[in-house]
Scaffold this motif. Sequence first.
Motif, PDB file in Angstrom:
ATOM      1  N   ALA A 229       7.224  -0.973   8.225  1.00  0.00           N
ATOM      2  CA  ALA A 229       6.857   0.378   7.944  1.00  0.00           C
ATOM      3  C   ALA A 229       7.902   1.185   7.512  1.00  0.00           C
ATOM      4  N   PHE A 230       8.995   1.104   8.074  1.00  0.00           N
ATOM      5  CA  PHE A 230      10.216   1.838   7.606  1.00  0.00           C
ATOM      6  C   PHE A 230      10.732   1.664   6.423  1.00  0.00           C
ATOM      7  N   LEU A 231      10.886   0.215   6.393  1.00  0.00           N
ATOM      8  CA  LEU A 231      11.512  -0.322   5.200  1.00  0.00           C
ATOM      9  C   LEU A 231      10.665  -0.019   4.102  1.00  0.00           C
ATOM     10  N   ALA A 232       9.442  -0.230   4.076  1.00  0.00           N
ATOM     11  CA  ALA A 232       8.661   0.175   3.092  1.00  0.00           C
ATOM     12  C   ALA A 232       8.788   1.484   2.533  1.00  0.00           C
TER      13      ALA A 232
ATOM     14  N   ASN B 139       6.777   4.185  -0.491  1.00  0.00           N
ATOM     15  CA  ASN B 139       5.173   4.052   0.053  1.00  0.00           C
ATOM     16  C   ASN B 139       5.286   4.742   1.573  1.00  0.00           C
ATOM     17  N   GLY B 140       4.995   6.170   1.446  1.00  0.00           N
ATOM     18  CA  GLY B 140       4.972   6.735   2.756  1.00  0.00           C
ATOM     19  C   GLY B 140       6.225   7.500   2.900  1.00  0.00           C
ATOM     20  N   ASP B 141       6.050   8.609   3.885  1.00  0.00           N
ATOM     21  CA  ASP B 141       7.237   9.471   4.133  1.00  0.00           C
ATOM     22  C   ASP B 141       7.988   8.702   5.205  1.00  0.00           C
ATOM     23  N   VAL B 142       9.398   8.409   4.793  1.00  0.00           N
ATOM     24  CA  VAL B 142      10.211   7.645   5.469  1.00  0.00           C
ATOM     25  C   VAL B 142      10.613   8.648   7.023  1.00  0.00           C
ATOM     26  N   SER B 143      10.490   9.911   6.958  1.00  0.00           N
ATOM     27  CA  SER B 143      10.628  10.744   8.271  1.00  0.00           C
ATOM     28  C   SER B 143       9.628  10.462   9.270  1.00  0.00           C
ATOM     29  N   ARG B 144       8.489   9.718   8.928  1.00  0.00           N
ATOM     30  CA  ARG B 144       7.484   9.497  10.036  1.00  0.00           C
ATOM     31  C   ARG B 144       7.923   8.310  10.622  1.00  0.00           C
ATOM     32  N   TYR B 145       8.803   7.735  10.183  1.00  0.00           N
ATOM     33  CA  TYR B 145       9.277   6.406  10.974  1.00  0.00           C
ATOM     34  C   TYR B 145      10.547   6.254  11.650  1.00  0.00           C
ATOM     35  N   VAL B 146      11.218   7.586  11.694  1.00  0.00           N
ATOM     36  CA  VAL B 146      12.397   7.480  12.342  1.00  0.00           C
ATOM     37  C   VAL B 146      12.507   8.526  13.546  1.00  0.00           C
TER      38      VAL B 146
ATOM     39  N   PRO C 228      15.824   6.299  -7.287  1.00  0.00           N
ATOM     40  CA  PRO C 228      14.381   6.115  -7.403  1.00  0.00           C
ATOM     41  C   PRO C 228      14.007   4.797  -6.880  1.00  0.00           C
ATOM     42  N   ALA C 229      12.819   4.506  -6.305  1.00  0.00           N
ATOM     43  CA  ALA C 229      12.382   3.484  -5.454  1.00  0.00           C
ATOM     44  C   ALA C 229      12.612   2.204  -6.243  1.00  0.00           C
ATOM     45  N   PRO C 230      13.558   1.328  -6.088  1.00  0.00           N
ATOM     46  CA  PRO C 230      13.796  -0.066  -6.735  1.00  0.00           C
ATOM     47  C   PRO C 230      13.012  -1.015  -6.553  1.00  0.00           C
ATOM     48  N   TYR C 231      11.830  -1.054  -5.638  1.00  0.00           N
ATOM     49  CA  TYR C 231      11.255  -2.206  -5.182  1.00  0.00           C
ATOM     50  C   TYR C 231       9.625  -1.531  -5.037  1.00  0.00           C
ATOM     51  N   VAL C 232       8.663  -2.598  -5.338  1.00  0.00           N
ATOM     52  CA  VAL C 232       7.319  -2.149  -5.163  1.00  0.00           C
ATOM     53  C   VAL C 232       6.800  -3.160  -3.860  1.00  0.00           C
ATOM     54  N   SER C 233       7.433  -4.006  -3.067  1.00  0.00           N
ATOM     55  CA  SER C 233       7.041  -4.437  -2.039  1.00  0.00           C
ATOM     56  C   SER C 233       8.223  -5.038  -1.225  1.00  0.00           C
ATOM     57  N   VAL C 234       8.030  -4.869   0.186  1.00  0.00           N
ATOM     58  CA  VAL C 234       8.886  -5.653   1.116  1.00  0.00           C
ATOM     59  C   VAL C 234       8.340  -6.373   2.068  1.00  0.00           C
ATOM     60  N   LYS C 235       8.723  -7.726   2.013  1.00  0.00           N
ATOM     61  CA  LYS C 235       8.091  -8.617   2.965  1.00  0.00           C
ATOM     62  C   LYS C 235       9.047  -8.952   3.921  1.00  0.00           C
TER      63      LYS C 235
ATOM     64  N   SER D 271       3.161 -16.849  10.727  1.00  0.00           N
ATOM     65  CA  SER D 271       3.750 -17.746   9.879  1.00  0.00           C
ATOM     66  C   SER D 271       3.553 -17.288   8.555  1.00  0.00           C
ATOM     67  N   THR D 272       2.819 -16.212   8.105  1.00  0.00           N
ATOM     68  CA  THR D 272       3.082 -15.463   6.839  1.00  0.00           C
ATOM     69  C   THR D 272       3.955 -14.376   6.970  1.00  0.00           C
ATOM     70  N   PRO D 273       4.836 -14.238   6.214  1.00  0.00           N
ATOM     71  CA  PRO D 273       5.557 -12.749   6.376  1.00  0.00           C
ATOM     72  C   PRO D 273       4.463 -11.483   6.080  1.00  0.00           C
ATOM     73  N   THR D 274       5.194 -10.441   6.727  1.00  0.00           N
ATOM     74  CA  THR D 274       4.104  -9.103   6.829  1.00  0.00           C
ATOM     75  C   THR D 274       4.863  -8.381   5.548  1.00  0.00           C
ATOM     76  N   GLU D 275       3.903  -7.829   4.773  1.00  0.00           N
ATOM     77  CA  GLU D 275       4.442  -7.110   3.712  1.00  0.00           C
ATOM     78  C   GLU D 275       4.334  -5.701   3.589  1.00  0.00           C
ATOM     79  N   GLY D 276       5.145  -4.753   3.295  1.00  0.00           N
ATOM     80  CA  GLY D 276       4.894  -3.257   3.184  1.00  0.00           C
ATOM     81  C   GLY D 276       4.936  -2.994   1.943  1.00  0.00           C
ATOM     82  N   LYS D 277       4.027  -2.061   1.389  1.00  0.00           N
ATOM     83  CA  LYS D 277       3.977  -1.585   0.078  1.00  0.00           C
ATOM     84  C   LYS D 277       3.841  -0.130   0.253  1.00  0.00           C
TER      85      LYS D 277
END
Length: 325
Positions: free
Chosen positions: A206-209, A215-222, A233-240, A319-325
């Motif tokens: 959640a933090f890295l996403a 995607n989301g307010d980073v202050s919610r996860y710190v 600007p955000a360079p990526y659209v997803s983080v697995k 077994s499947t990486p979790t993806e954050g968007k």
Amino acid sequence: MTGEENSAPQPAKAQAWTKGSELKTRAVKAGIWSGIFVWPVAVAIVLSAGGSPTKADVADSVRPGITEQSAGAVASGFVGAWLSSTKKDPSALKQFLDPSTLTLNDQPWEYRNLSVVSATDPGPAGLIAVQVSAEVKESALDGEGKPTTQWPQRFFNVTIRVDGSSVGVLGLPSPVAGPNRPASDPSLVYGTRVSTSDAAGQAVVAFLAAYLTGNGDVSRYVKPGFQVTPVLPAPYVSVKAGDISVDKDVPASPKDGSVLRIKTDVLLTAAGGQQLPAQYTLTLTARAGRWETSSIDPVPAVLTSNKKTNSTSTKTPTSTPTEGK
């Protein structure tokens, strides 16, 4: 950004070094800025010793930084001129030495990413050894004997002479081997693997996403008090998040203030479809039954004791990486 993958940038051709005066100006500017930043430090060091700073004290603290930066600027410009000069056009080298006795190539050597690696303190006669690196275009044969183009990183030693306010080169650059890779990596503290579905794993995703995709307010996860600005600007659209390792067993109900150090491999995807594997080391702190990011660690935590961390997973990773968007 379009849906198509961007093509790789074309290698830049070497440009003749025709701005010797500009090089000197940049070197002087670098020295000035170095002096500005070092000045408060120099003053603080003198004051902490219980005395008032004198002009000589501050000058002695600042001068080495200025000298090394000037030497590095001249050395990098010299290597660029040396690579790009040809028999028909040796003018770039004339800024540094007399090229009339040199055997130069018919075509310039193409290079890119020219940078200063290191510089020694001034030695006898004001000589400074500067090492410069550059990616140089070279032709070779592949496994099937077909010609191919490569851009290996090459290293060059340059001798710079400093005489008062004058800075110049002595001799020609010397191609040398680059720094050796360490024989082994240090042992890290991250010996316990956790699942991406674990509370700590979910907190990381959640933090890295929020940090990398917006995607989301980073202050919610710190952790409260931890100031972090998302990449904009955000360079990526997803983080697995793939493999996640921690420094100890993760309690089911962590107490407030409990600290967890985490290392995670991630796969980043941009809007154009380009993917990039990366790795993060973070520190999490527990508060109100949840894990919050309290630090983006600049380097991994090294195991300092003789005790080995638990190398067996206490929880089975998904077994499947979790993806954050």
